[in-house]
Design a protein around this motif. Structure first.
Motif, PDB file in Angstrom:
ATOM      1  N   GLU A 149       0.850  -1.193   0.000  1.00  0.00           N
ATOM      2  CA  GLU A 149       0.000   0.000   0.000  1.00  0.00           C
ATOM      3  C   GLU A 149       0.887   1.244   0.000  1.00  0.00           C
ATOM      4  O   GLU A 149       1.548   1.547   0.995  1.00  0.00           O
ATOM      5  N   PRO A 150       0.955   1.992  -1.138  1.00  0.00           N
ATOM      6  CA  PRO A 150       1.758   3.229  -1.161  1.00  0.00           C
ATOM      7  C   PRO A 150       1.202   4.255  -0.183  1.00  0.00           C
ATOM      8  O   PRO A 150       0.026   4.179   0.217  1.00  0.00           O
ATOM      9  N   SER A 151       2.041   5.213   0.187  1.00  0.00           N
ATOM     10  CA  SER A 151       1.601   6.275   1.089  1.00  0.00           C
ATOM     11  C   SER A 151       0.615   7.195   0.367  1.00  0.00           C
ATOM     12  O   SER A 151       0.502   7.181  -0.865  1.00  0.00           O
ATOM     13  N   ALA A 152      -0.106   8.003   1.149  1.00  0.00           N
ATOM     14  CA  ALA A 152      -1.072   8.940   0.570  1.00  0.00           C
ATOM     15  C   ALA A 152      -0.371   9.914  -0.372  1.00  0.00           C
ATOM     16  O   ALA A 152      -0.906  10.268  -1.440  1.00  0.00           O
ATOM     17  N   GLU A 153       0.831  10.352  -0.005  1.00  0.00           N
ATOM     18  CA  GLU A 153       1.593  11.269  -0.859  1.00  0.00           C
ATOM     19  C   GLU A 153       1.943  10.601  -2.191  1.00  0.00           C
ATOM     20  O   GLU A 153       1.835  11.230  -3.252  1.00  0.00           O
ATOM     21  N   GLU A 154       2.348   9.331  -2.135  1.00  0.00           N
ATOM     22  CA  GLU A 154       2.718   8.618  -3.353  1.00  0.00           C
ATOM     23  C   GLU A 154       1.504   8.405  -4.256  1.00  0.00           C
ATOM     24  O   GLU A 154       1.585   8.562  -5.481  1.00  0.00           O
ATOM     25  N   ILE A 155       0.356   8.064  -3.655  1.00  0.00           N
ATOM     26  CA  ILE A 155      -0.869   7.879  -4.440  1.00  0.00           C
ATOM     27  C   ILE A 155      -1.276   9.184  -5.106  1.00  0.00           C
ATOM     28  O   ILE A 155      -1.672   9.210  -6.290  1.00  0.00           O
ATOM     29  N   ALA A 156      -1.177  10.296  -4.370  1.00  0.00           N
ATOM     30  CA  ALA A 156      -1.535  11.600  -4.942  1.00  0.00           C
ATOM     31  C   ALA A 156      -0.633  11.944  -6.125  1.00  0.00           C
ATOM     32  O   ALA A 156      -1.111  12.407  -7.178  1.00  0.00           O
ATOM     33  N   PHE A 157       0.668  11.687  -5.986  1.00  0.00           N
ATOM     34  CA  PHE A 157       1.605  11.936  -7.085  1.00  0.00           C
ATOM     35  C   PHE A 157       1.279  11.058  -8.288  1.00  0.00           C
ATOM     36  O   PHE A 157       1.283  11.513  -9.433  1.00  0.00           O
ATOM     37  N   TYR A 158       0.973   9.803  -8.036  1.00  0.00           N
ATOM     38  CA  TYR A 158       0.656   8.857  -9.111  1.00  0.00           C
ATOM     39  C   TYR A 158      -0.570   9.321  -9.896  1.00  0.00           C
ATOM     40  O   TYR A 158      -0.575   9.326 -11.133  1.00  0.00           O
ATOM     41  N   GLU A 159      -1.598   9.737  -9.186  1.00  0.00           N
ATOM     42  CA  GLU A 159      -2.831  10.163  -9.854  1.00  0.00           C
ATOM     43  C   GLU A 159      -2.637  11.486 -10.589  1.00  0.00           C
ATOM     44  O   GLU A 159      -3.127  11.663 -11.714  1.00  0.00           O
ATOM     45  N   GLU A 160      -1.902  12.430  -9.973  1.00  0.00           N
ATOM     46  CA  GLU A 160      -1.644  13.719 -10.626  1.00  0.00           C
ATOM     47  C   GLU A 160      -0.813  13.555 -11.894  1.00  0.00           C
ATOM     48  O   GLU A 160      -0.911  14.354 -12.823  1.00  0.00           O
ATOM     49  N   SER A 161       0.011  12.498 -11.931  1.00  0.00           N
ATOM     50  CA  SER A 161       0.867  12.263 -13.095  1.00  0.00           C
ATOM     51  C   SER A 161       0.163  11.478 -14.194  1.00  0.00           C
ATOM     52  O   SER A 161       0.781  11.132 -15.203  1.00  0.00           O
ATOM     53  N   GLY A 162      -1.124  11.177 -13.994  1.00  0.00           N
ATOM     54  CA  GLY A 162      -1.877  10.490 -15.028  1.00  0.00           C
ATOM     55  C   GLY A 162      -1.833   8.987 -14.944  1.00  0.00           C
ATOM     56  O   GLY A 162      -2.165   8.301 -15.929  1.00  0.00           O
ATOM     57  N   GLY A 163      -1.430   8.442 -13.805  1.00  0.00           N
ATOM     58  CA  GLY A 163      -1.379   6.993 -13.668  1.00  0.00           C
ATOM     59  C   GLY A 163      -2.764   6.365 -13.703  1.00  0.00           C
ATOM     60  O   GLY A 163      -3.716   6.905 -13.139  1.00  0.00           O
ATOM     61  N   ARG A 164      -2.875   5.232 -14.372  1.00  0.00           N
ATOM     62  CA  ARG A 164      -4.151   4.544 -14.467  1.00  0.00           C
ATOM     63  C   ARG A 164      -4.472   3.823 -13.156  1.00  0.00           C
ATOM     64  O   ARG A 164      -3.559   3.355 -12.462  1.00  0.00           O
ATOM     65  N   PRO A 165      -5.750   3.708 -12.819  1.00  0.00           N
ATOM     66  CA  PRO A 165      -6.125   3.008 -11.579  1.00  0.00           C
ATOM     67  C   PRO A 165      -5.607   1.569 -11.588  1.00  0.00           C
ATOM     68  O   PRO A 165      -5.620   0.890 -12.622  1.00  0.00           O
ATOM     69  N   LYS A 166      -5.159   1.094 -10.431  1.00  0.00           N
ATOM     70  CA  LYS A 166      -4.632  -0.260 -10.291  1.00  0.00           C
ATOM     71  C   LYS A 166      -5.333  -0.958  -9.120  1.00  0.00           C
ATOM     72  O   LYS A 166      -5.626  -0.340  -8.106  1.00  0.00           O
TER      73      LYS A 166
END
Length: 590
Positions: free
Chosen positions: A490-507
């Motif tokens: 489980e990535p941290s909340a900060e990492e998830i926010a960065f992933y989503e802001e960068s256009g990462g697809r849901p996993k």
């Protein structure tokens, strides 16, 4: 325990394998051949078809190789499959060395020389004997050697060859006996202080010499690119850079600092008396059958001189362009651009980001007998027999600038400049690109657009940049997830926010390496490249001529289809090749 038809396949993850057992379940009886052929076992358990086995047997007629080796080479099965089938054939069992760590008491039962020569790994000491792992059914000679050196019963388990090799390396380390030479050094220091001690070691067997040799050998085994020797207040710390990250290898007594540094300076033909200035040098070292070029840099620190050793294997193979890790669409465009008859292609990134590897992969793609290809480098990191390579030698006035001028009088078609470090070299390279030569070079910059800004900062006129540069590759290297210990996390909340802001697809789940014996508990093994390709289009040229800011050039490049390193890095996370945390640590994020 039988492999059941319809049950988990032999190459399934370790916790699903019907043949992986704990060391306690080792067979203490001598292995007995069941009379069944390995190919028949693979066919019986649906791991290979009869046609595949027949093809391997045909291939076996042309060379002395075992059928299992041929099937692995042909991609029919993997090593774990062959090992499990071999265990079935001889009534043995398989141990998963990815998860089981040999006990220190067991390792002490066999010397490193015997363990490596027989390829026997002690696992644990049991009540009825020593439990060992091998990658093949033991021969009579191996059984005799074990009996001679152990003098006790031993139980046998099988393990895949690559797993056994890695575990042998990690448990029988070259630096394991360093304490013996540290003690000898202390005795020698006492003798110099006036205490009578019997010291009869010659120069090559002197404690400091042996310690340095052991350090370098271990660095080669650990795949280190650099060795950092750092004086601290009460110790001398030695760290290896592996896959871009520094790991502490060991600590030596602080009083060894000057002797060890002096030994390195002597080998590098440096001034051992001068301790107040930074110095550079080099020497050759042979370890594990490989001859390495060791580049040395010293600098004075508060507690003494720090030394960094860069290990270069000049005979390592050059990467093919498709193997760099570029996305297929980026690789296709880059391949077309490097075939331009003239102009400049730049690889931009910080030190250790793989720029030279990319440049040589490009050279490998476009080099042919009709072209005169010449390089000027410091150092020459890859030996390329079919091209002309010049090594920088400042004492002989062979600098990048003077060498590049000389190359232009040698009727070149393609020129590789290892690095554009100064204004004069950069200006000559630009002029070369404008006068009908293809120039490949590297430049220190944070990304592809920043490389253009570096040119302007160095005083190169904007119209020359727009006319000469045809493409810039920005790149980084990030650590690759260890495939042997991938688990959901489980990535941290900060990492998830960065992933989503960068256009990462849901996993549904993010994967990372939890740490195992093969990745030294780091969760990572090897590295993968992250690239962005800035093609100098007409609109980009206009912005360069206008001295447009970084943000504007980047916005136009993205609108024209350029994918940034950040976007490409997120692709790697989507494919579980690396983690969000690694991207945040390694990729420059605006």
């Amino acid at each position: 325990m039988k492999i059941r038809r319809g049950a988990a396949r032999i190459d399934a993850p370790a916790d699903e394998l019907s043949r992986d057992v704990a060391p306690e379940q080792a067979e203490f009886a001598p292995p007995q051949h069941s009379g069944r052929l390995l190919g028949d076992i693979l066919v019986e358990y649906d791991e290979a078809t009869p046609e595949q086995v027949a093809a391997a047997l045909d291939a076996q007629q042309n060379r002395p190789a075992r059928i299992g080796e041929i099937l692995v080479e042909q991609g029919v099965v993997n090593e774990r499959t062959i090992t499990a089938a071999l265990a079935e054939q001889y009534g043995l069992k398989v141990v998963d060395l990815r998860k089981f760590t040999p006990e220190p008491d067991a390792i002490e039962q066999l010397t490193a020389d015997v363990a490596r020569s027989t390829r026997v790994l002690p696992l644990r000491v049991a009540e009825n004997g020593l439990i060992v792992a091998l990658d093949d059914v033991p021969t009579v000679a191996v059984l005799g050697t074990l009996q001679q050196h152990l003098g006790r019963n031993f139980g046998i388990l099988l393990a895949p060859p690559s797993e056994l090799s890695r575990t042998l390396e990690s448990n029988y380390r070259a630096i394991a006996g360093v304490d013996e030479f540290v003690t000898a050094f202390s005795r020698f220091e006492e003798s110099r202080a006036g205490v009578v001690v019997d010291d009869t070691t010659d120069e090559e067997n002197a404690p400091v010499v042996r310690v340095l040799n052991m350090l370098l050998t271990q660095a080669v085994v650990d795949r280190a690119s650099d060795v950092h020797i750092e004086p601290q207040g009460n110790a001398l710390r030695v760290r290896f850079r592996v896959d871009g990250a520094l790991h502490e290898a060991l600590q030596l007594p602080a009083n060894m600092t000057q002797s060890l540094v002096s030994r390195i300076k002597i080998m590098s033909d440096m001034n051992i008396v001068e301790r107040r200035r930074a110095q550079d040098g080099q020497f050759e070292f042979t370890a594990e059958g490989r001859t390495l070029d060791v580049r040395v840099a010293t600098v004075p620190m508060f507690w003494g001189e720090k030394v960094v050793l860069r290990l270069l294997d000049r005979k390592r193979s050059v990467f093919e362009l498709p193997d760099l890790g570029m996305p297929p669409e980026t690789s296709q465009v880059f391949s077309k651009l490097i075939r331009s008859p003239f102009g400049m292609v730049i690889c931009a990134g910080p030190t250790g980001s793989g720029k030279t590897t990319t440049l040589y992969a490009a050279l490998n793609e476009i080099n042919h007998y009709e072209s005169n290809v010449t390089t000027i480098e410091d150092p020459i990191e890859y030996v390329f027999p079919s091209i002309n390579q010049i090594q920088i030698n400042e004492s002989a006035d062979m600098t990048f600038a003077t060498g590049l001028k000389a190359i232009l009088r040698q009727d070149p078609d393609i020129i590789l400049v290892g690095e554009m470090r100064d204004v004069e070299t950069t200006r000559i390279a630009v002029q070369s690109a404008l006068t009908g030569h293809l120039v490949l070079s590297s430049l220190h910059a944070t990304d592809a657009v920043a490389a253009l800004q570096r040119f302007l900062d160095m005083g190169i006129e904007s119209f020359l940049i727009a006319s000469s540069v045809i493409a810039v590759v920005g790149q980084r290297l990030v650590r690759r997830n260890c495939t042997q210990c991938l688990v959901p996390y489980e990535p941290s909340a900060e990492e998830i926010a960065f992933y989503e802001e960068s256009g990462g697809r849901p996993k549904d789940a993010f994967l990372h390496g939890e740490g195992c014996n093969f990745c030294a508990k780091t969760g990572y093994q090897d590295r993968v490249g992250v690239f962005e390709l800035l093609k100098i289009t007409d609109s980009i040229k206009e912005l360069i001529l206008q001295n447009a800011p970084h943000e504007k050039i980047l916005a136009v490049a993205v609108s024209e289809g350029m994918r940034t390193m950040q976007q490409e890095a997120i692709r790697l996370v989507e494919r579980d090749l690396t983690t969000i945390g690694e991207i945040l640590r390694r990729i420059y994020v605006t």
